[in-house]
Design an enzyme around this catalytic site. Structure first.
Site, PDB file in Angstrom:
ATOM      1  N   HIS A   5     -58.612  12.139  70.944  1.00  0.00           N
ATOM      2  CA  HIS A   5     -57.333  12.425  70.481  1.00  0.00           C
ATOM      3  C   HIS A   5     -56.197  11.920  71.493  1.00  0.00           C
ATOM      4  O   HIS A   5     -56.364  12.510  72.583  1.00  0.00           O
ATOM      5  CB  HIS A   5     -56.836  13.806  69.805  1.00  0.00           C
ATOM      6  CG  HIS A   5     -55.510  13.898  69.120  1.00  0.00           C
ATOM      7  ND1 HIS A   5     -54.692  13.864  69.498  1.00  0.00           N
ATOM      8  CD2 HIS A   5     -55.618  14.354  67.782  1.00  0.00           C
ATOM      9  CE1 HIS A   5     -53.673  14.237  68.517  1.00  0.00           C
ATOM     10  NE2 HIS A   5     -54.334  14.288  67.313  1.00  0.00           N
ATOM     11  N   GLU A  23     -50.606  15.000  65.644  1.00  0.00           N
ATOM     12  CA  GLU A  23     -50.066  13.753  65.558  1.00  0.00           C
ATOM     13  C   GLU A  23     -49.011  13.584  64.665  1.00  0.00           C
ATOM     14  O   GLU A  23     -48.048  12.859  64.659  1.00  0.00           O
ATOM     15  CB  GLU A  23     -51.039  12.906  64.812  1.00  0.00           C
ATOM     16  CG  GLU A  23     -51.182  11.535  64.622  1.00  0.00           C
ATOM     17  CD  GLU A  23     -52.432  11.136  64.159  1.00  0.00           C
ATOM     18  OE1 GLU A  23     -53.485  11.146  64.840  1.00  0.00           O
ATOM     19  OE2 GLU A  23     -52.570  10.541  62.947  1.00  0.00           O
ATOM     20  N   ARG A  54     -61.646   8.438  62.838  1.00  0.00           N
ATOM     21  CA  ARG A  54     -61.053   9.123  61.741  1.00  0.00           C
ATOM     22  C   ARG A  54     -59.714   8.987  61.694  1.00  0.00           C
ATOM     23  O   ARG A  54     -59.026   9.262  62.773  1.00  0.00           O
ATOM     24  CB  ARG A  54     -61.514  10.603  62.003  1.00  0.00           C
ATOM     25  CG  ARG A  54     -61.218  11.551  60.908  1.00  0.00           C
ATOM     26  CD  ARG A  54     -61.804  12.775  60.950  1.00  0.00           C
ATOM     27  NE  ARG A  54     -61.397  13.690  62.066  1.00  0.00           N
ATOM     28  CZ  ARG A  54     -60.238  14.206  62.104  1.00  0.00           C
ATOM     29  NH1 ARG A  54     -59.444  14.084  61.456  1.00  0.00           N
ATOM     30  NH2 ARG A  54     -59.973  14.908  63.467  1.00  0.00           N
ATOM     31  N   ARG A  77     -55.678   6.446  66.311  1.00  0.00           N
ATOM     32  CA  ARG A  77     -55.977   7.291  67.275  1.00  0.00           C
ATOM     33  C   ARG A  77     -56.599   6.452  68.371  1.00  0.00           C
ATOM     34  O   ARG A  77     -56.348   6.625  69.664  1.00  0.00           O
ATOM     35  CB  ARG A  77     -57.021   8.464  67.061  1.00  0.00           C
ATOM     36  CG  ARG A  77     -56.265   9.505  66.411  1.00  0.00           C
ATOM     37  CD  ARG A  77     -56.758  10.606  65.764  1.00  0.00           C
ATOM     38  NE  ARG A  77     -55.939  11.531  65.163  1.00  0.00           N
ATOM     39  CZ  ARG A  77     -56.391  12.576  64.666  1.00  0.00           C
ATOM     40  NH1 ARG A  77     -57.528  13.042  64.610  1.00  0.00           N
ATOM     41  NH2 ARG A  77     -55.634  13.398  63.966  1.00  0.00           N
ATOM     42  N   HIS A  91     -62.197  15.057  70.574  1.00  0.00           N
ATOM     43  CA  HIS A  91     -61.720  15.785  69.603  1.00  0.00           C
ATOM     44  C   HIS A  91     -62.544  15.793  68.439  1.00  0.00           C
ATOM     45  O   HIS A  91     -62.765  16.854  68.163  1.00  0.00           O
ATOM     46  CB  HIS A  91     -60.435  14.869  68.950  1.00  0.00           C
ATOM     47  CG  HIS A  91     -59.821  15.442  67.680  1.00  0.00           C
ATOM     48  ND1 HIS A  91     -58.878  16.651  67.996  1.00  0.00           N
ATOM     49  CD2 HIS A  91     -59.175  15.025  66.783  1.00  0.00           C
ATOM     50  CE1 HIS A  91     -58.478  17.047  66.709  1.00  0.00           C
ATOM     51  NE2 HIS A  91     -58.687  15.868  66.022  1.00  0.00           N
ATOM     52  N   HIS A  92     -63.317  14.920  67.858  1.00  0.00           N
ATOM     53  CA  HIS A  92     -63.884  14.825  66.686  1.00  0.00           C
ATOM     54  C   HIS A  92     -65.302  13.932  66.950  1.00  0.00           C
ATOM     55  O   HIS A  92     -65.235  12.992  67.611  1.00  0.00           O
ATOM     56  CB  HIS A  92     -63.231  14.376  65.571  1.00  0.00           C
ATOM     57  CG  HIS A  92     -63.920  14.573  64.345  1.00  0.00           C
ATOM     58  ND1 HIS A  92     -63.698  15.546  63.490  1.00  0.00           N
ATOM     59  CD2 HIS A  92     -64.552  13.899  63.558  1.00  0.00           C
ATOM     60  CE1 HIS A  92     -64.127  15.517  62.485  1.00  0.00           C
ATOM     61  NE2 HIS A  92     -64.900  14.679  62.489  1.00  0.00           N
ATOM     62  N   ARG A 126     -45.359  12.903  66.185  1.00  0.00           N
ATOM     63  CA  ARG A 126     -45.207  11.448  66.335  1.00  0.00           C
ATOM     64  C   ARG A 126     -44.880  11.134  64.766  1.00  0.00           C
ATOM     65  O   ARG A 126     -43.798  10.350  64.442  1.00  0.00           O
ATOM     66  CB  ARG A 126     -46.216  10.692  66.708  1.00  0.00           C
ATOM     67  CG  ARG A 126     -46.241  10.699  68.105  1.00  0.00           C
ATOM     68  CD  ARG A 126     -47.858  10.245  68.654  1.00  0.00           C
ATOM     69  NE  ARG A 126     -48.714  10.851  68.692  1.00  0.00           N
ATOM     70  CZ  ARG A 126     -49.916  10.459  68.145  1.00  0.00           C
ATOM     71  NH1 ARG A 126     -50.422   9.163  68.115  1.00  0.00           N
ATOM     72  NH2 ARG A 126     -51.208  11.182  68.038  1.00  0.00           N
TER      73      ARG A 126
HETATM   74  C1  SIN Z   1     -53.840  16.357  64.557  1.00  0.00           C
HETATM   75  O1  SIN Z   1     -53.272  17.309  64.007  1.00  0.00           O
HETATM   76  O2  SIN Z   1     -53.229  15.579  65.301  1.00  0.00           O
HETATM   77  C2  SIN Z   1     -55.151  16.509  64.305  1.00  0.00           C
HETATM   78  C3  SIN Z   1     -55.696  16.688  62.907  1.00  0.00           C
HETATM   79  C4  SIN Z   1     -56.695  15.821  62.700  1.00  0.00           C
HETATM   80  O3  SIN Z   1     -57.464  15.501  63.476  1.00  0.00           O
HETATM   81  O4  SIN Z   1     -56.861  15.636  61.529  1.00  0.00           O
END
Ligand code: SIN
Length: 585
Positions: free
Chosen positions: A378, A391, A559, A415, A519-520, A394
């Site tokens: 992220h 995010e 994602r 991302r 992040h994921h 932004r």
């Molecule tokens: C975010 O709020 O930027 C993260 C949410 C997400 O990963 O879907």
């Protein structure tokens, strides 16, 4: 006489030691609800690790609480001090009041859990984590009490109210990564979007998700996801969720990220709604109960799980179906870097339990995995405290500048692109810059303010001085951005008019230093659209389902923001329905 009891609890990172020093030399024979005098110890899991506290009880009330060890950031200190102060004088356990805006929800819950463990010990009562379970049977076992697991539990119970459903959670608290999620839930063609005049379509949602994922996504999973997303939003609002605010995230063509009013973080709200729903349906959740393996039958189907109690003993829970909702492996840095060596040295935004245990269980039963090396970073993490800056900041108008005070990319790009652009800048970091207008538009920013993450300036020049970047250039950068915002054309980086909702001209001005972080984990168990776990030959493993971040293939190579929480609720709900319907057949 002095009695010392030592209780070793093998619950995760926690050890719990209880020490009783009876002041009046009487034998310890605690009466229900009365705090026995002495010195008591408890533990709980905060945001970044375990709390261990020592509580002194005199004349049946708490006279002192000492935090013996903790791993929280210094920004959580205010919350810690205030909870410690409020514990003094208590004659009973403390109530946990979850506040999604203070920015210290997990810290507070963990600390209160620790104090309460000590207070329960002072009463001579067992606490949840101490309960020792024995071999048992039920209809559906769900592994993991995060957003996917609880969505599955509630949906399964709704489909058949007679089922005995047990949710197992290895951590001392429920929620997993859902507790940390901020952005919101993506869905197209929802009634909420229609009410707000947002034109969207499932086709556009599908196209954005595929394009964001570089077309590596498995199309059938994306179609199924997009199709069931709007009904899942209605399902959640039916359970009491507030998803009335719809925002824009990177890579989405229109506003489709559903979140609570004012742009409050989705995670704590969602967990409260789902937890309440499980309580209403009498679904049992066992925390500090770690699944160590799956039990398989001779025909290759899964017939339950092997579980480790908090005290380290084991039991078997046999069931007619198992749903894996254990989340990803973003906190298992060895696994991350063995799959993706380029991520060595990156911080992670994941909770400590995101270790990918489920992948080990697959070896014996032949469960397949897909796209395991697809791991998302992220772009905007505050890495000193491992805090995600959503995010949505932004999306609501913030820009990114580098150490030279210049913009360097379209901040609303996906991302992977924004992260790569930040890593190319001086020190591989950037500053997220916004004004009071953006702050007012998004309640999640209040959380960052409470966490003391915002640098502030009454003027742009003051802000530049506060963060140590060139003031004159920052003024020029913001003036140029504002001029382009007003004509709706970003000549420099191609940010669209929709992606530039406001000019940054309302003082005070704010900045957060941001760095990309893990992040994921987008790869995971191979599943079909019925959420069944598949073998390498594509056939389902009977009675085994999976949902959420533990699965792979939906997000492809990247994602989109808002698709993570959407995945856990859409597919968690579908897994609950599928498992429950299968049992009826
Ligand atoms: C975010 O709020 O930027 C993260 C949410 C997400 O990963 O879907």
């Amino acid at each position: 006489m002095k009695k010392i009891l030592l209780m070793a609890m093998a619950a995760l990172m926690a050890t719990f030691t209880l020490i009783s020093c009876s002041k009046d030399d009487s034998p310890m024979n605690p009466t229900e609800q009365v705090l026995n005098d002495g010195e008591w110890t408890g533990n709980g899991e905060g945001r970044s690790g375990s709390f261990i506290v020592k509580v002194i009880v005199e004349s049946h009330q708490v006279t002192k609480v000492t935090v013996v060890s903790q791993s929280e950031s210094i920004f959580a200190q205010d919350a810690i001090n205030s909870i410690v102060a409020s514990a003094v004088g208590k004659t009973d356990v403390m109530s946990v009041e979850v506040d999604g805006v203070t920015g210290a929800t997990l810290t507070s819950t963990g600390l209160i859990d620790a104090i309460n463990m000590a207070l329960y010990a002072a009463m001579g009562k067992p606490v949840d984590g101490e309960k020792t379970y024995k071999d048992d049977t039920c209809d559906i076992v769900i592994i993991g009490a995060g957003g996917a697991g609880l969505s599955a539990a509630v949906a399964a119970a709704e489909t058949d109210g007679n089922l005995k459903i047990i949710v197992l959670e290895k951590q001392g608290i429920i929620g997993g990564n859902t507790n940390n999620s901020t952005g919101g839930i993506n869905a197209a063609e929802t009634d909420i979007q229609k009410g707000l005049g947002i034109e969207d379509s499932k086709k556009l949602f599908y196209d954005d998700t595929m394009s964001g994922g570089k077309y590596e996504n498995i199309p059938a999973l994306v179609e199924n996801f997009v199709e069931h997303a709007p009904v899942t939003i209605s399902w959640l609002t039916g359970l009491g969720a507030d998803l009335s605010d719809v925002g824009l995230m990177g890579g989405s063509s229109v506003k489709r990220t559903h979140r609570p009013k004012g742009g409050t973080a989705i995670g704590p709200h969602l967990m409260k709604i789902l937890k309440d729903a499980t309580s209403n349906k009498n679904i049992e959740i066992r925390t500090s109960n770690k699944v160590t393996d799956l039990l398989s039958a001779v025909d290759g189907s899964v017939k339950g799980v092997k579980v480790q109690n908090a005290n380290g003993s084991s039991y078997n829970l046999t069931s007619k179906a198992v749903i894996i909702a254990t989340g990803g492996f973003g906190a298992n840095l060895d696994m991350v870097t063995s799959l993706q060596p380029s991520l060595r040295g990156f911080a992670t935004l994941n909770h400590p339990g995101a270790t990918g245990d489920a992948f080990d269980w697959m070896k014996a039963i032949g469960g397949a995995t897909v796209q395991m090396a697809n791991i998302q970073i992220h772009p905007t993490a505050e890495v000193t405290n491992h805090i995600l800056i959503t995010e949505a900041v932004r999306g609501n108008g913030a820009i990114l500048v580098n150490h030279e005070s210049n913009r360097f990319c379209n901040e609303m790009n996906t991302r992977d692109v924004v992260s790569a652009a930040i890593l190319d800048q001086t020190r591989g970091e950037a500053f997220l810059i916004f004004d009071q207008g953006v702050r007012k538009s998004l309640a999640a920013i209040e959380t960052y303010a409470n966490q003391h993450l915002l640098s502030e300036g009454a003027t742009v020049a003051e802000l530049a001085d506060a963060v140590g970047i060139p003031a004159e250039t920052l003024s020029e950068t913001i003036n140029r951005y504002n001029a382009q915002q007003k004509v709706g054309a970003d000549e420099d980086f191609g940010r669209s008019a929709t992606e530039m909702p406001v000019a940054l001209e309302t003082a005070p001005y704010y900045a957060v230093r941001v760095t990309p972080a893990i992040h994921h984990t987008m790869g995971g168990l191979s599943v079909n659209t019925d959420t069944q776990v598949l073998k390498a030959d594509g056939t389902p493993i009977p009675r085994l389902y999976a949902a959420g971040e533990v699965t792979g293939g939906l997000h492809g190579a990247n994602r989109l923001g808002g698709n993570g929480v959407a995945d856990i609720v859409v597919n968690g709900r579908l897994a609950g329905i599928a498992a429950s319907k299968k049992l009826k057949q």
